[in-house]
Design an enzyme around this catalytic site. Structure first.
Site, PDB file in Angstrom:
ATOM      1  N   TYR A 172       0.822  -1.220   0.000  1.00  0.00           N
ATOM      2  CA  TYR A 172       0.000   0.000   0.000  1.00  0.00           C
ATOM      3  C   TYR A 172       0.854   1.267   0.000  1.00  0.00           C
ATOM      4  CZ  TYR A 172      -3.732   3.248   1.231  1.00  0.00           C
ATOM      5  OH  TYR A 172      -4.613   4.302   1.235  1.00  0.00           O
ATOM      6  N   LYS A 224       0.976   4.180  -3.077  1.00  0.00           N
ATOM      7  CA  LYS A 224       0.639   5.591  -2.898  1.00  0.00           C
ATOM      8  C   LYS A 224       1.841   6.506  -3.142  1.00  0.00           C
ATOM      9  CE  LYS A 224      -3.726   5.142  -2.072  1.00  0.00           C
ATOM     10  NZ  LYS A 224      -4.736   5.638  -3.029  1.00  0.00           N
TER      11      LYS A 224
END
Length: 238
Positions: A163, A167
């Site tokens: 994750y 990002k």
């Protein structure tokens, strides 16, 4: 009238952002992978439902045709995203660098990174026709290398890989697209740790609080900032 598309908007931050922008006078296309869920959410808000799966070229192309036929697009909010297996445990331990695999990361990157590029690229012709085009990429505080490498911070304590990587890539996409299209306002935002399905509703903020920075950046004027990374308090360190 400003026309806005929000991906992944049938619930959570996307739904609240749609609600706020409709109240501000935007015509909002509420993007959802599931046609029925999207329809119900759009009816509840007074939005226009559009089916869009950010991982599928044909789905994105069909959404472009729908919105183009209705008149065009001014604001794109790349909100759709997944956490994947991040934050889960295996044998009692949080899955981090020692246990992460390519197969774990692949769906996260496909949605959070390739999805942003796919959708933004597809809608560029419509955005370029707008008098005040805006792109808002929903990022995360976990995308900040500064924060993740600073001991004693919540970001430092997070052990997941996929994750944050996804990002951080969104932040780079934001910078490079902003340089390539200087007439557009293209920014990344950190909504904060908001209680949504993404984190099993463990977040410490409400969706109303989390949507604040998304809404603010969606309503930028042509002289607003571009190529930046922001939360409610201001500019974040890369």
């Amino acid at each position: 009238m400003t026309t806005t598309l929000i991906t992944g908007a049938n619930k959570g931050l996307g739904f609240e952002t749609a609600r706020r922008l409709i109240a501000a006078g935007h015509t909002v296309y509420l993007g959802s992978r599931d046609a029925e869920r999207g329809r119900r959410a759009a009816e509840q808000l007074g939005a226009r439902a559009v089916v869009i799966d950010v991982t599928d070229d044909a789905s994105v192309a069909a959404a472009v045709k729908t919105i183009e036929a209705d008149g065009g697009l001014d604001v794109l909010i790349n909100n759709a995203g997944i956490a994947g297996i991040e934050g889960e445990t295996r044998d009692g331990a949080e899955i981090g660098a020692a246990a992460v695999t390519v197969d774990m990361m692949r769906p996260i990157v496909e949605t959070n990174v390739f999805g942003v590029v796919r959708v933004t690229h597809a809608f560029l012709p419509l955005l370029q026709r707008s008098a005040a085009p805006v792109v808002v990429n929903v990022s995360s505080g976990l995308a900040s290398l500064t924060k993740v490498s600073t001991p004693g911070t919540p970001a430092y304590a997070y052990l997941g890989v996929g994750y944050p990587v996804s990002k951080a890539a969104v932040n780079m996409i934001t910078v490079q697209f902003a340089k390539a299209f200087p007439t557009m306002r293209i920014n990344a935002v950190e909504p904060g740790y908001t209680a949504t399905d993404l984190n099993g509703h463990t977040g410490t903020q409400t969706v109303e609080e989390g949507a604040e920075i998304i809404v603010r950046m969606a309503e930028l004027d042509t002289d607003g900032p571009t190529g930046g990374y922001f939360d409610n308090a201001g500019t974040l360190p890369w």
